[in-house]
Design a protein around this motif. Structure first.
Motif, PDB file in Angstrom:
ATOM      1  N   CYS A  23       0.835  -1.200   0.000  1.00 23.98           N
ATOM      2  CA  CYS A  23       0.000   0.000   0.000  1.00 23.98           C
ATOM      3  C   CYS A  23       0.876   1.259   0.000  1.00 23.98           C
ATOM      4  N   ALA A  29      -0.821   4.143   2.946  1.00 26.66           N
ATOM      5  CA  ALA A  29      -0.345   4.426   4.291  1.00 26.66           C
ATOM      6  C   ALA A  29      -0.013   3.187   5.127  1.00 26.66           C
ATOM      7  N   HIS A  49      -8.654  -0.947  -2.032  1.00 24.50           N
ATOM      8  CA  HIS A  49      -8.245  -0.925  -0.634  1.00 24.50           C
ATOM      9  C   HIS A  49      -8.346   0.496  -0.076  1.00 24.50           C
ATOM     10  N   HIS A  61      -4.756   6.796   6.048  1.00 23.64           N
ATOM     11  CA  HIS A  61      -5.084   6.679   4.629  1.00 23.64           C
ATOM     12  C   HIS A  61      -5.746   7.954   4.104  1.00 23.64           C
TER      13      HIS A  61
HETATM   14 ZN   LIG Z   1      -3.289   0.709   3.186  1.00 24.42          ZN
END
Ligand SMILES: [Zn+2]
Length: 95
Positions: A23, A29, A49, A61
């Protein structure tokens, strides 16, 4: 030498080669890993996601999404970012 490779758990049923990115590597994040055959697929997983995290109200995020939003306001910068990530993806070893 190449008797058994440990990492074939990431191969799909058709035996395609998958690549792994986190990610964070995709502008997010956390360290969640995504596995995909193509960069487009990877971007799609990351987006999905991100949307889930956004809906959950995850602060980390939300913050990283804000900076991505800023980037998206400049199509040229966005294109560059995307191409850089694609290169990063293509340079990854096949797992
Ligand atoms: Zn993530």
């Amino acid at each position: 030498m190449w008797r058994k490779i440990k990492t074939n758990k990431y191969k799909s049923q058709k035996g395609k080669i998958m690549k792994t990115m986190t990610c964070k590597q995709l502008g997010g994040a956390c360290d969640k890993e995504f596995h995909a055959n193509t960069f487009e697929e990877m971007a799609e997983l990351s987006k999905k996601h991100g949307t889930e995290m956004f809906q959950a109200g995850d602060k980390a995020h939300l913050a990283s999404m804000n900076s991505m939003k800023h980037l998206m306001q400049d199509p040229k910068a966005m294109q560059e970012w995307f191409e850089n990530k694609r290169k990063e993806f293509e340079a990854l070893p096949n797992t």
